[in-house]
Design a protein around this motif. Structure first.
Motif, short mmCIF file in Angstrom:
data_model
loop_
_atom_site.label_atom_id
_atom_site.label_comp_id
_atom_site.label_asym_id
_atom_site.label_seq_id
_atom_site.Cartn_x
_atom_site.Cartn_y
_atom_site.Cartn_z
N ASP A 41 48.00 49.72 28.20
CA ASP A 41 49.19 48.91 27.98
C ASP A 41 49.26 47.63 28.81
O ASP A 41 49.96 46.70 28.43
CB ASP A 41 50.44 49.74 28.29
CG ASP A 41 50.41 51.10 27.61
OD1 ASP A 41 50.06 51.15 26.42
OD2 ASP A 41 50.72 52.10 28.28
N VAL A 42 48.59 47.60 29.95
CA VAL A 42 48.65 46.44 30.85
C VAL A 42 47.22 46.10 31.25
O VAL A 42 46.52 46.93 31.82
CB VAL A 42 49.49 46.74 32.12
CG1 VAL A 42 49.55 45.52 33.02
CG2 VAL A 42 50.89 47.22 31.75
N SER A 43 46.79 44.87 30.95
CA SER A 43 45.41 44.47 31.23
C SER A 43 45.36 43.11 31.89
O SER A 43 46.16 42.23 31.57
CB SER A 43 44.59 44.41 29.93
OG SER A 43 44.57 45.66 29.29
N GLY A 44 44.41 42.95 32.78
CA GLY A 44 44.11 41.66 33.37
C GLY A 44 42.68 41.29 33.02
O GLY A 44 41.80 42.16 33.00
N ALA A 45 42.44 40.02 32.71
CA ALA A 45 41.10 39.58 32.32
C ALA A 45 40.78 38.25 32.99
O ALA A 45 41.66 37.42 33.20
CB ALA A 45 41.01 39.43 30.81
N ILE A 46 39.50 38.09 33.32
CA ILE A 46 39.00 36.87 33.94
C ILE A 46 37.73 36.45 33.21
O ILE A 46 36.85 37.28 32.97
CB ILE A 46 38.69 37.09 35.44
CG1 ILE A 46 39.98 37.20 36.22
CG2 ILE A 46 37.80 35.99 35.99
CD1 ILE A 46 39.81 37.21 37.72
N GLY A 47 37.65 35.17 32.85
CA GLY A 47 36.45 34.63 32.22
C GLY A 47 35.41 34.24 33.26
O GLY A 47 35.75 33.92 34.41
N LEU A 48 34.15 34.30 32.85
CA LEU A 48 33.02 33.94 33.72
C LEU A 48 32.23 32.81 33.05
O LEU A 48 31.99 32.85 31.85
CB LEU A 48 32.07 35.13 33.90
CG LEU A 48 32.66 36.48 34.24
CD1 LEU A 48 31.58 37.55 34.19
CD2 LEU A 48 33.32 36.44 35.60
N VAL A 49 31.82 31.82 33.85
CA VAL A 49 30.98 30.76 33.32
C VAL A 49 30.07 30.24 34.44
O VAL A 49 30.50 30.12 35.58
CB VAL A 49 31.81 29.62 32.69
CG1 VAL A 49 32.66 28.91 33.71
CG2 VAL A 49 30.94 28.65 31.94
N GLY A 50 28.82 30.00 34.11
CA GLY A 50 27.83 29.53 35.08
C GLY A 50 26.49 30.09 34.68
O GLY A 50 26.09 29.98 33.52
N ASP A 51 25.80 30.76 35.63
CA ASP A 51 24.54 31.42 35.29
C ASP A 51 24.78 32.58 34.33
O ASP A 51 23.87 33.06 33.66
CB ASP A 51 23.84 31.93 36.55
CG ASP A 51 23.32 30.81 37.43
OD1 ASP A 51 23.13 29.68 36.92
OD2 ASP A 51 23.12 31.04 38.64
N PHE A 52 26.02 33.06 34.27
CA PHE A 52 26.46 34.09 33.34
C PHE A 52 27.65 33.57 32.56
O PHE A 52 28.39 32.72 33.05
CB PHE A 52 26.91 35.36 34.08
CG PHE A 52 25.83 36.00 34.89
CD1 PHE A 52 24.92 36.87 34.29
CD2 PHE A 52 25.73 35.78 36.24
CE1 PHE A 52 23.92 37.46 35.04
CE2 PHE A 52 24.74 36.38 37.00
CZ PHE A 52 23.83 37.23 36.39
N VAL A 53 27.85 34.11 31.36
CA VAL A 53 29.07 33.84 30.59
C VAL A 53 29.63 35.19 30.15
O VAL A 53 28.89 36.15 29.97
CB VAL A 53 28.82 32.94 29.37
CG1 VAL A 53 28.40 31.55 29.80
CG2 VAL A 53 27.79 33.54 28.43
#
Length: 155
Positions: A41-53
């Motif tokens: 029901d409750v989620s936190g998300a973070i995007g990654l960009v650089g050597d990884f996506v």
């Protein structure tokens, strides 16, 4: 997606919960995600960009989110509100930041986005095309939360 990509997130989840929240989750099963729906029901998300996506997310059932958020903030939270959203956002930020250091120590760098928090049953996070997502179940106080990692190396 390589297993060694997930291990730093497992270690950092266990460490952040123990040192910053005062709780001791136990790592459970891993799974490969086949859809975009998040477990809880409750989620936190973070995007990654650089050597990884890709992205990293943490997802809690509502009652466990309230429990973890209350413990993290040191005050009782009884409803889904901005304070709980801030707590979940900060938790995924710390988990990802800690894992980021592990990759940086091995010469791989990436930047992380500002955390996004989503509340509501059946919500989804669309992952970039062609990135496999691996989830990890964590057991805490007879409940389960998940951390999902969808990342690949940029070629």
């Amino acid at each position: 997606m390589k297993a060694e990509f997930v291990n730093p997130f497992i270690s950092s989840t266990l460490s952040v919960f123990k040192t910053m929240i005062g709780m001791d989750p136990v790592k459970g099963d891993l799974y490969i995600k086949s859809d975009e729906k998040l477990f809880y029901d409750v989620s936190g998300a973070i995007g990654l960009v650089g050597d990884f996506v890709g992205y990293v997310s943490i997802s809690f059932p509502e009652d466990l989110a309230l429990e973890v958020g209350s413990q993290f903030l040191g005050e009782e939270i009884t409803e889904l509100n901005n304070e709980l959203g801030d707590a979940v956002g900060e938790i995924i930020n710390m988990v990802t930041g800690s894992a980021k250091k592990h990759f940086s120590d091995k010469g791989k760098k990436f930047n992380i986005s500002v955390p996004n928090v989503v509340v509501g049953k059946g919500h989804t996070i669309q992952r970039p095309a062609n990135i496999i997502c691996i989830g990890v179940k964590f057991h805490l106080n007879d409940k389960i939360f998940v951390v999902e990692v969808a990342m690949k190396e940029k070629k």
